[in-house]
Design a protein around this motif. Structure first.
Motif, PDB file in Angstrom:
ATOM      1  N   GLU A  89     -27.958  29.991 -39.535  1.00 36.73           N
ATOM      2  CA  GLU A  89     -27.560  30.042 -40.938  1.00 36.73           C
ATOM      3  C   GLU A  89     -27.259  28.635 -41.444  1.00 36.73           C
ATOM      4  OE1 GLU A  89     -25.281  34.369 -40.984  1.00 36.73           O
ATOM      5  OE2 GLU A  89     -24.153  32.546 -40.499  1.00 36.73           O
ATOM      6  N   LEU A  90     -27.600  28.389 -42.701  1.00 36.29           N
ATOM      7  CA  LEU A  90     -27.346  27.093 -43.318  1.00 36.29           C
ATOM      8  C   LEU A  90     -25.880  26.984 -43.706  1.00 36.29           C
ATOM      9  CD1 LEU A  90     -28.685  24.482 -44.471  1.00 36.29           C
ATOM     10  CD2 LEU A  90     -28.859  25.699 -46.655  1.00 36.29           C
ATOM     11  N   ILE A  91     -25.167  26.053 -43.069  1.00 33.02           N
ATOM     12  CA  ILE A  91     -23.751  25.872 -43.417  1.00 33.02           C
ATOM     13  C   ILE A  91     -23.483  24.501 -44.025  1.00 33.02           C
ATOM     14  CG2 ILE A  91     -22.913  27.521 -41.694  1.00 33.02           C
ATOM     15  CD1 ILE A  91     -22.018  25.028 -40.029  1.00 33.02           C
ATOM     16  N   GLY A  92     -24.527  23.662 -44.152  1.00 34.63           N
ATOM     17  CA  GLY A  92     -24.324  22.365 -44.780  1.00 34.63           C
ATOM     18  C   GLY A  92     -25.628  21.634 -45.020  1.00 34.63           C
ATOM     19  N   ILE A  93     -25.578  20.653 -45.928  1.00 35.93           N
ATOM     20  CA  ILE A  93     -26.717  19.766 -46.181  1.00 35.93           C
ATOM     21  C   ILE A  93     -26.324  18.371 -45.701  1.00 35.93           C
ATOM     22  CG2 ILE A  93     -28.153  18.658 -47.947  1.00 35.93           C
ATOM     23  CD1 ILE A  93     -28.879  21.554 -47.482  1.00 35.93           C
ATOM     24  N   ASN A  94     -27.056  17.861 -44.711  1.00 41.35           N
ATOM     25  CA  ASN A  94     -26.750  16.548 -44.137  1.00 41.35           C
ATOM     26  C   ASN A  94     -26.937  15.469 -45.201  1.00 41.35           C
ATOM     27  OD1 ASN A  94     -26.335  17.748 -41.587  1.00 41.35           O
ATOM     28  ND2 ASN A  94     -28.531  17.720 -41.199  1.00 41.35           N
ATOM     29  N   THR A  95     -25.916  14.623 -45.362  1.00 39.93           N
ATOM     30  CA  THR A  95     -25.896  13.722 -46.506  1.00 39.93           C
ATOM     31  C   THR A  95     -25.611  12.271 -46.167  1.00 39.93           C
ATOM     32  OG1 THR A  95     -25.213  15.523 -47.969  1.00 39.93           O
ATOM     33  CG2 THR A  95     -24.752  13.279 -48.736  1.00 39.93           C
ATOM     34  N   ALA A  96     -24.726  12.020 -45.222  1.00 33.11           N
ATOM     35  CA  ALA A  96     -24.296  10.639 -44.998  1.00 33.11           C
ATOM     36  C   ALA A  96     -23.895  10.414 -43.550  1.00 33.11           C
ATOM     37  CB  ALA A  96     -23.106  10.309 -45.912  1.00 33.11           C
ATOM     38  N   ILE A  97     -23.879   9.137 -43.156  1.00 30.87           N
ATOM     39  CA  ILE A  97     -23.331   8.729 -41.867  1.00 30.87           C
ATOM     40  C   ILE A  97     -22.336   7.609 -42.108  1.00 30.87           C
ATOM     41  CG2 ILE A  97     -25.330   9.403 -40.488  1.00 30.87           C
ATOM     42  CD1 ILE A  97     -26.252   6.494 -40.525  1.00 30.87           C
ATOM     43  N   MET A  98     -21.379   7.460 -41.209  1.00 36.72           N
ATOM     44  CA  MET A  98     -20.467   6.326 -41.264  1.00 36.72           C
ATOM     45  C   MET A  98     -20.893   5.360 -40.168  1.00 36.72           C
ATOM     46  SD  MET A  98     -16.299   6.284 -41.293  1.00 36.72           S
ATOM     47  CE  MET A  98     -16.266   7.105 -42.894  1.00 36.72           C
ATOM     48  N   THR A  99     -21.292   4.156 -40.584  1.00 40.43           N
ATOM     49  CA  THR A  99     -21.889   3.235 -39.626  1.00 40.43           C
ATOM     50  C   THR A  99     -21.710   1.792 -40.062  1.00 40.43           C
ATOM     51  OG1 THR A  99     -23.985   2.563 -38.619  1.00 40.43           O
ATOM     52  CG2 THR A  99     -24.106   3.503 -40.808  1.00 40.43           C
ATOM     53  N   PHE A 100     -21.694   0.895 -39.104  1.00 44.16           N
ATOM     54  CA  PHE A 100     -21.667  -0.534 -39.378  1.00 44.16           C
ATOM     55  C   PHE A 100     -23.025  -1.178 -39.102  1.00 44.16           C
ATOM     56  CE2 PHE A 100     -17.256   0.600 -38.399  1.00 44.16           C
ATOM     57  CZ  PHE A 100     -16.604   0.071 -39.497  1.00 44.16           C
ATOM     58  N   THR A 101     -23.954  -0.376 -38.584  1.00 46.67           N
ATOM     59  CA  THR A 101     -25.264  -0.921 -38.200  1.00 46.67           C
ATOM     60  C   THR A 101     -26.406  -0.340 -39.022  1.00 46.67           C
ATOM     61  OG1 THR A 101     -25.651   0.808 -36.532  1.00 46.67           O
ATOM     62  CG2 THR A 101     -24.449  -1.172 -35.824  1.00 46.67           C
ATOM     63  N   GLY A 102     -26.120   0.706 -39.807  1.00 47.37           N
ATOM     64  CA  GLY A 102     -27.184   1.392 -40.539  1.00 47.37           C
ATOM     65  C   GLY A 102     -27.806   2.503 -39.734  1.00 47.37           C
ATOM     66  N   ARG A 103     -27.346   2.682 -38.506  1.00 48.51           N
ATOM     67  CA  ARG A 103     -27.854   3.736 -37.632  1.00 48.51           C
ATOM     68  C   ARG A 103     -26.692   4.616 -37.175  1.00 48.51           C
ATOM     69  NH1 ARG A 103     -31.485   1.963 -39.860  1.00 48.51           N
ATOM     70  NH2 ARG A 103     -33.430   1.067 -39.075  1.00 48.51           N
ATOM     71  N   TYR A 104     -27.023   5.733 -36.550  1.00 51.93           N
ATOM     72  CA  TYR A 104     -26.023   6.713 -36.116  1.00 51.93           C
ATOM     73  C   TYR A 104     -25.029   6.115 -35.131  1.00 51.93           C
ATOM     74  CZ  TYR A 104     -24.138  10.722 -33.555  1.00 51.93           C
ATOM     75  OH  TYR A 104     -23.312  11.613 -32.938  1.00 51.93           O
ATOM     76  N   GLU A 105     -23.731   6.334 -35.388  1.00 54.27           N
ATOM     77  CA  GLU A 105     -22.686   5.856 -34.484  1.00 54.27           C
ATOM     78  C   GLU A 105     -21.688   6.960 -34.135  1.00 54.27           C
ATOM     79  OE1 GLU A 105     -20.838   2.254 -35.838  1.00 54.27           O
ATOM     80  OE2 GLU A 105     -22.748   1.282 -36.264  1.00 54.27           O
ATOM     81  N   GLY A 106     -22.087   8.214 -34.351  1.00 56.45           N
ATOM     82  CA  GLY A 106     -21.234   9.326 -33.936  1.00 56.45           C
ATOM     83  C   GLY A 106     -20.535  10.058 -35.057  1.00 56.45           C
ATOM     84  N   TYR A 107     -20.759   9.640 -36.312  1.00 59.44           N
ATOM     85  CA  TYR A 107     -20.071  10.283 -37.434  1.00 59.44           C
ATOM     86  C   TYR A 107     -21.089  10.630 -38.526  1.00 59.44           C
ATOM     87  CZ  TYR A 107     -16.326   7.746 -35.075  1.00 59.44           C
ATOM     88  OH  TYR A 107     -15.484   7.231 -34.135  1.00 59.44           O
ATOM     89  N   SER A 108     -21.332  11.896 -38.741  1.00 58.21           N
ATOM     90  CA  SER A 108     -22.232  12.325 -39.795  1.00 58.21           C
ATOM     91  C   SER A 108     -21.523  13.354 -40.675  1.00 58.21           C
ATOM     92  CB  SER A 108     -23.524  12.908 -39.214  1.00 58.21           C
ATOM     93  OG  SER A 108     -23.251  13.965 -38.322  1.00 58.21           O
TER      94      SER A 108
END
Length: 470
Positions: free
Chosen positions: A228-247
């Motif tokens: 089931e759809l429970i969210g729309i992925n929108t942002a990440i918190m990062t200092f490099t522009g890539r995934y760092e564990g927080y979406s």
């Protein structure tokens, strides 16, 4: 004692097993109904794997099979003008989620806002050209549509019932890697990360997860283990522009309301309390005698707004909305953000170290309870303009007749006239108009040059804008 613990443990296992079986049976019935009505062969595959453990009994496998066919790749050609003649045209890319068999797709506003010629690529490599139905910059959501039938789609889950620690999957197209699925847990709810600060009526109440999300995932699906759809992925918190564990994902209950409004009205019908608010911190909780650091502090109310008419004042602290405890601003925004103007809400609030109750009727942005639709007729879209009728309140206050400009498309014919949103068109070629239909009729009847006269509420005088018919 150890024997009691064993019995208790066995009972828990039996209860969980029975509960899980009930959930599975409900899901099987739902899938059976959809398959019987001819919807989605992908759901049939998922159904077979559910009732046939040999085909893949893992919850992740089931959710992946349900969700990947419904998540699409979106590519749009940038409308931004290049400063160099030799630079290739730029493209924006992202993901989207099909939510109906006839091709309605949710994505993020930032994926498509500076793009034209939207191309949609399905999981099975079918390609379509999409049209924009509506956008909402306050939540960073957009609704687009492709023309087809019998398409795979996702059903909305209840994001309010999703718990911290629950397994989730993020489905999207990071770095153009089609149909990528990553897993994680819900790390937190009602997160405000201040990425929509430029929007006056922004709503930030994200679901935070540790599922890997990267550029290209924007607009993709966050699903639970039931698919089931429970969210729309929108942002990440990062200092490099890539995934760092927080979406961060927009919760589905808010998404559902915004998308339905865009589909039905062309614009979001946002219910407003008419308050300026902030979080309660430790200092305020002690100053106002609260038992815990929780709630939403009112620093100001709008005159004749919903809160003002309900008797709320500055220095009151909202404790709950419709029996839902609100711990912070983000939670209050999410709850109220799912409601329309004219809806009644029950409010528990703290004043003078006592708890009180009141009811408020939510208002819209012009402080009325009307639902106002935006018109996007083909001839208006052709010239790059979206308009609506004036509300009863506006007609009374402004004492003029006309139609209000809500949105102007980038690089359009109207945009090149330097007209700005909120302009009220009062005449076309010096002929007075009082409705959108009259505006369209006069534009269609014009032979060559079109002159739009009107006013801005905040500025004095008449403003003329002219352009030529194509």
């Amino acid at each position: 004692m150890s024997l009691i613990a064993i019995f208790a443990s066995s009972a828990s296992v039996v209860i969980y097993h029975q509960y899980h079986e009930r959930e599975q049976l409900q899901l099987i019935r739902s899938l059976k109904n959809q398959i019987a009505s001819g919807q989605n062969w992908e759901r049939k595959v998922a159904f077979e794997s559910l009732v046939n453990p040999g085909l893949g009994s893992s919850d992740f496998v089931f959710a992946s099979r349900i969700s990947t066919p419904a998540v699409v790749y979106i590519e749009g050609q940038s409308l931004e003008e290049s400063k160099s003649f030799f630079v290739d045209k730029a493209y924006s890319t992202g993901s989207g989620v099909i939510i109906s068999p006839d091709g309605y797709i949710i994505t993020n506003n930032h994926v498509i806002e500076k793009s034209g010629n939207l191309k949609v690529l399905l999981n099975d490599n079918r390609e379509y050209i999409a049209k924009v139905i509506g956008t909402d910059s306050n939540t960073d959501l957009a609704l687009i549509k492709i023309e087809d039938s019998g398409l795979p789609y996702l059903e909305f889950g209840n994001s309010d019932s999703a718990d911290v620690g629950e397994w989730v999957l993020a489905v999207g197209n990071p770095f153009k890697l089609q149909s990528t699925v990553t897993a994680g847990i819900i790390s937190a709810k009602a997160r405000n990360i201040n990425i929509l600060n430029a929007q006056q009526y922004r709503i930030e109440s994200f679901i935070q997860t540790d599922a890997a999300v990267n550029p290209g995932n924007s607009g993709g699906a966050l699903v639970n283990t039931k698919g089931e759809l429970i969210g729309i992925n929108t942002a990440i918190m990062t200092f490099t522009g890539r995934y760092e564990g927080y979406s961060f994902s927009i919760p589905s209950n808010l998404v559902k309301k915004v998308i339905h409004d865009l589909k039905d009205f062309g614009v979001v019908q946002r219910g407003l309390l008419g308050v300026t608010i902030e979080n309660v911190d430790d200092q305020k909780s002690k100053e106002f005698g609260l038992a815990r650091v929780s709630g939403v502090f009112i620093s100001n109310t709008s005159k004749d707004g919903a809160a003002d008419l309900a008797g709320l004042k500055a220095d009151d602290i909202i404790i709950a909305i419709n029996e839902h405890i609100v711990n912070n601003v983000a939670e209050l925004q999410e709850i109220v953000g799912t409601m329309k103007p004219g809806m009644e809400v029950n409010i528990n609030y703290w004043r003078n170290k006592q708890l009180f109750k009141t009811k408020a009727i939510l208002k819209n942005q012009i402080n009325s309870t009307e639902l106002i639709a935006t018109r996007k007729d083909p001839i208006l879209v052709k010239y790059g303009i979206e308009v609506r009728e004036l509300s009863e309140v506006e007609l009374q206050n402004l004492k003029i007749k006309g139609v209000k400009v809500i949105n102007i498309h980038r690089n359009s014919i109207i945009a090149n006239t330097n007209m700005a949103p909120n302009f009220i068109i009062t005449s076309v070629n010096n002929k007075n108009i009082s409705s959108v239909n009259e505006l369209i009729q006069e534009i269609e009847n014009s032979k060559s040059k079109i002159l739009l006269n009107g006013v801005y509420e905040q500025y004095k005088g008449q403003y003329p804008y002219s352009f030529y018919k194509e």
